[in-house]
Design a protein around this motif. Sequence first.
Motif, PDB file in Angstrom:
ATOM      1  N   VAL A  74      45.571  17.671  50.732  1.00 28.61           N
ATOM      2  CA  VAL A  74      45.512  16.789  49.572  1.00 28.61           C
ATOM      3  C   VAL A  74      46.879  16.119  49.420  1.00 28.61           C
ATOM      4  CG1 VAL A  74      43.712  18.119  48.389  1.00 28.61           C
ATOM      5  CG2 VAL A  74      46.118  18.633  47.943  1.00 28.61           C
ATOM      6  N   PRO A  75      46.917  14.946  48.808  1.00 27.91           N
ATOM      7  CA  PRO A  75      48.196  14.228  48.722  1.00 27.91           C
ATOM      8  C   PRO A  75      49.171  14.807  47.696  1.00 27.91           C
ATOM      9  CG  PRO A  75      46.448  12.963  47.674  1.00 27.91           C
ATOM     10  CD  PRO A  75      45.798  14.156  48.321  1.00 27.91           C
ATOM     11  N   GLU A  76      48.651  15.419  46.646  1.00 31.62           N
ATOM     12  CA  GLU A  76      49.536  15.922  45.586  1.00 31.62           C
ATOM     13  C   GLU A  76      49.979  17.345  45.878  1.00 31.62           C
ATOM     14  OE1 GLU A  76      45.359  17.016  44.554  1.00 31.62           O
ATOM     15  OE2 GLU A  76      46.281  15.131  45.107  1.00 31.62           O
ATOM     16  N   GLY A  77      51.172  17.678  45.426  1.00 29.49           N
ATOM     17  CA  GLY A  77      51.689  19.026  45.576  1.00 29.49           C
ATOM     18  C   GLY A  77      51.203  19.930  44.458  1.00 29.49           C
ATOM     19  N   LYS A  78      51.423  21.211  44.620  1.00 29.33           N
ATOM     20  CA  LYS A  78      51.073  22.198  43.592  1.00 29.33           C
ATOM     21  C   LYS A  78      52.041  22.038  42.418  1.00 29.33           C
ATOM     22  CE  LYS A  78      50.559  27.152  42.925  1.00 29.33           C
ATOM     23  NZ  LYS A  78      51.306  27.152  41.706  1.00 29.33           N
ATOM     24  N   VAL A  79      51.497  22.004  41.200  1.00 32.77           N
ATOM     25  CA  VAL A  79      52.338  21.770  40.033  1.00 32.77           C
ATOM     26  C   VAL A  79      52.319  22.931  39.048  1.00 32.77           C
ATOM     27  CG1 VAL A  79      52.997  19.995  38.366  1.00 32.77           C
ATOM     28  CG2 VAL A  79      51.489  19.391  40.226  1.00 32.77           C
ATOM     29  N   VAL A  80      51.172  23.571  38.869  1.00 25.46           N
ATOM     30  CA  VAL A  80      51.042  24.637  37.878  1.00 25.46           C
ATOM     31  C   VAL A  80      50.452  25.883  38.516  1.00 25.46           C
ATOM     32  CG1 VAL A  80      50.799  23.051  35.926  1.00 25.46           C
ATOM     33  CG2 VAL A  80      48.776  23.831  37.129  1.00 25.46           C
ATOM     34  N   LYS A  81      50.416  26.952  37.749  1.00 27.20           N
ATOM     35  CA  LYS A  81      49.861  28.220  38.202  1.00 27.20           C
ATOM     36  C   LYS A  81      48.388  28.066  38.595  1.00 27.20           C
ATOM     37  CE  LYS A  81      49.239  32.972  36.560  1.00 27.20           C
ATOM     38  NZ  LYS A  81      47.847  33.124  36.935  1.00 27.20           N
ATOM     39  N   ASN A  82      47.988  28.782  39.645  1.00 25.84           N
ATOM     40  CA  ASN A  82      46.579  28.785  40.064  1.00 25.84           C
ATOM     41  C   ASN A  82      45.699  29.287  38.928  1.00 25.84           C
ATOM     42  OD1 ASN A  82      48.063  28.665  42.447  1.00 25.84           O
ATOM     43  ND2 ASN A  82      46.959  30.300  43.457  1.00 25.84           N
ATOM     44  N   ARG A  83      44.501  28.749  38.810  1.00 24.38           N
ATOM     45  CA  ARG A  83      43.511  29.287  37.880  1.00 24.38           C
ATOM     46  C   ARG A  83      42.686  30.374  38.558  1.00 24.38           C
ATOM     47  NH1 ARG A  83      42.008  26.201  33.257  1.00 24.38           N
ATOM     48  NH2 ARG A  83      40.718  28.023  32.946  1.00 24.38           N
ATOM     49  N   VAL A  84      42.640  30.358  39.887  1.00 27.40           N
ATOM     50  CA  VAL A  84      41.946  31.371  40.676  1.00 27.40           C
ATOM     51  C   VAL A  84      42.929  31.811  41.757  1.00 27.40           C
ATOM     52  CG1 VAL A  84      40.033  31.781  42.277  1.00 27.40           C
ATOM     53  CG2 VAL A  84      39.700  30.300  40.299  1.00 27.40           C
ATOM     54  N   HIS A  85      42.928  33.110  42.062  1.00 25.79           N
ATOM     55  CA  HIS A  85      43.804  33.585  43.131  1.00 25.79           C
ATOM     56  C   HIS A  85      43.124  34.723  43.875  1.00 25.79           C
ATOM     57  CE1 HIS A  85      44.914  36.403  39.859  1.00 25.79           C
ATOM     58  NE2 HIS A  85      45.054  37.270  40.851  1.00 25.79           N
ATOM     59  N   LEU A  86      43.635  35.020  45.061  1.00 25.43           N
ATOM     60  CA  LEU A  86      43.120  36.135  45.844  1.00 25.43           C
ATOM     61  C   LEU A  86      43.881  37.401  45.490  1.00 25.43           C
ATOM     62  CD1 LEU A  86      42.800  34.570  49.427  1.00 25.43           C
ATOM     63  CD2 LEU A  86      41.080  34.681  47.614  1.00 25.43           C
ATOM     64  N   ASP A  87      43.178  38.514  45.422  1.00 23.93           N
ATOM     65  CA  ASP A  87      43.777  39.839  45.332  1.00 23.93           C
ATOM     66  C   ASP A  87      43.605  40.477  46.701  1.00 23.93           C
ATOM     67  OD1 ASP A  87      44.406  39.615  42.639  1.00 23.93           O
ATOM     68  OD2 ASP A  87      42.714  40.798  41.941  1.00 23.93           O
ATOM     69  N   VAL A  88      44.711  40.749  47.373  1.00 22.14           N
ATOM     70  CA  VAL A  88      44.674  41.400  48.680  1.00 22.14           C
ATOM     71  C   VAL A  88      44.728  42.901  48.415  1.00 22.14           C
ATOM     72  CG1 VAL A  88      45.795  41.612  50.921  1.00 22.14           C
ATOM     73  CG2 VAL A  88      45.793  39.398  49.728  1.00 22.14           C
ATOM     74  N   ARG A  89      43.635  43.585  48.683  1.00 23.29           N
ATOM     75  CA  ARG A  89      43.430  44.979  48.278  1.00 23.29           C
ATOM     76  C   ARG A  89      44.070  45.937  49.275  1.00 23.29           C
ATOM     77  NH1 ARG A  89      39.292  45.605  44.634  1.00 23.29           N
ATOM     78  NH2 ARG A  89      40.648  47.270  43.942  1.00 23.29           N
ATOM     79  N   VAL A  90      45.341  46.254  49.094  1.00 22.53           N
ATOM     80  CA  VAL A  90      46.038  47.165  50.001  1.00 22.53           C
ATOM     81  C   VAL A  90      46.261  48.540  49.390  1.00 22.53           C
ATOM     82  CG1 VAL A  90      47.176  45.313  51.252  1.00 22.53           C
ATOM     83  CG2 VAL A  90      48.332  46.341  49.312  1.00 22.53           C
ATOM     84  N   GLY A  91      46.048  48.671  48.074  1.00 21.90           N
ATOM     85  CA  GLY A  91      46.305  49.951  47.414  1.00 21.90           C
ATOM     86  C   GLY A  91      45.061  50.606  46.854  1.00 21.90           C
ATOM     87  N   THR A  92      43.892  50.173  47.287  1.00 27.77           N
ATOM     88  CA  THR A  92      42.635  50.703  46.757  1.00 27.77           C
ATOM     89  C   THR A  92      42.585  52.223  46.890  1.00 27.77           C
ATOM     90  OG1 THR A  92      41.511  48.654  47.332  1.00 27.77           O
ATOM     91  CG2 THR A  92      40.117  50.573  46.930  1.00 27.77           C
ATOM     92  N   GLY A  93      42.343  52.897  45.777  1.00 35.73           N
ATOM     93  CA  GLY A  93      42.233  54.351  45.774  1.00 35.73           C
ATOM     94  C   GLY A  93      43.558  55.074  45.658  1.00 35.73           C
ATOM     95  N   LEU A  94      44.659  54.348  45.725  1.00 39.11           N
ATOM     96  CA  LEU A  94      45.977  54.966  45.621  1.00 39.11           C
ATOM     97  C   LEU A  94      46.513  54.821  44.201  1.00 39.11           C
ATOM     98  CD1 LEU A  94      47.572  53.548  48.902  1.00 39.11           C
ATOM     99  CD2 LEU A  94      46.428  55.759  48.574  1.00 39.11           C
ATOM    100  N   VAL A  95      47.317  55.783  43.769  1.00 38.91           N
ATOM    101  CA  VAL A  95      47.913  55.732  42.431  1.00 38.91           C
ATOM    102  C   VAL A  95      49.393  56.110  42.515  1.00 38.91           C
ATOM    103  CG1 VAL A  95      45.756  56.222  41.212  1.00 38.91           C
ATOM    104  CG2 VAL A  95      47.238  58.111  41.887  1.00 38.91           C
ATOM    105  N   GLY A  96      50.106  55.773  41.470  1.00 35.10           N
ATOM    106  CA  GLY A  96      51.502  56.190  41.341  1.00 35.10           C
ATOM    107  C   GLY A  96      52.385  55.731  42.481  1.00 35.10           C
ATOM    108  N   GLU A  97      53.273  56.621  42.917  1.00 32.23           N
ATOM    109  CA  GLU A  97      54.260  56.292  43.951  1.00 32.23           C
ATOM    110  C   GLU A  97      53.609  55.958  45.293  1.00 32.23           C
ATOM    111  OE1 GLU A  97      57.508  55.713  43.425  1.00 32.23           O
ATOM    112  OE2 GLU A  97      56.964  56.032  41.317  1.00 32.23           O
ATOM    113  N   GLU A  98      52.487  56.607  45.596  1.00 34.64           N
ATOM    114  CA  GLU A  98      51.787  56.324  46.847  1.00 34.64           C
ATOM    115  C   GLU A  98      51.294  54.871  46.856  1.00 34.64           C
ATOM    116  OE1 GLU A  98      48.455  58.452  49.708  1.00 34.64           O
ATOM    117  OE2 GLU A  98      48.359  58.823  47.552  1.00 34.64           O
ATOM    118  N   ARG A  99      50.768  54.415  45.736  1.00 37.72           N
ATOM    119  CA  ARG A  99      50.306  53.029  45.616  1.00 37.72           C
ATOM    120  C   ARG A  99      51.484  52.067  45.723  1.00 37.72           C
ATOM    121  NH1 ARG A  99      45.754  50.378  43.622  1.00 37.72           N
ATOM    122  NH2 ARG A  99      46.174  48.309  42.787  1.00 37.72           N
TER     123      ARG A  99
END
Length: 144
Positions: A74-99
Amino acid sequence: MTSVKQVQVTFDCAEPERLARFWCEVLGYVVPPPPEGFATWDDFDRSLPPERQGAGFVCADPAGVGPRLFFQRVPEGKVVKNRVHLDVRVGTGLVGEERLAALEAECARLEALGAVRVRLLRADGYEESCLVMQDIEGNEFCLD
């Protein structure tokens, strides 16, 4: 009952192939084969009118499970925060320091690819920790 539909996620961007290849590395996606009759995507691209060359690129889940990602110039650059974004799930099932360790390790890998760390959102009793990042064109995404 409505049938389940396939979803494609589309990114507006300045450099479709560069951004697509970044997300292939992030997600373990691949560039699909070029259209029939073309040995390479470069051959296909050269067959297009000059104004359409380099205007789009695709990456896909090699298992065919995740959504296809489409990147369009597209010709225009990014100007504001995304309204939709991806969550890359690398910590699923992990909590605390392990996450946190899993998030930090993936953050370091993605920074080496050109991603930028924005901020760590620590667990608050309702949500687990996540890391807000930006891809190589400034689009926000989370390591979750």
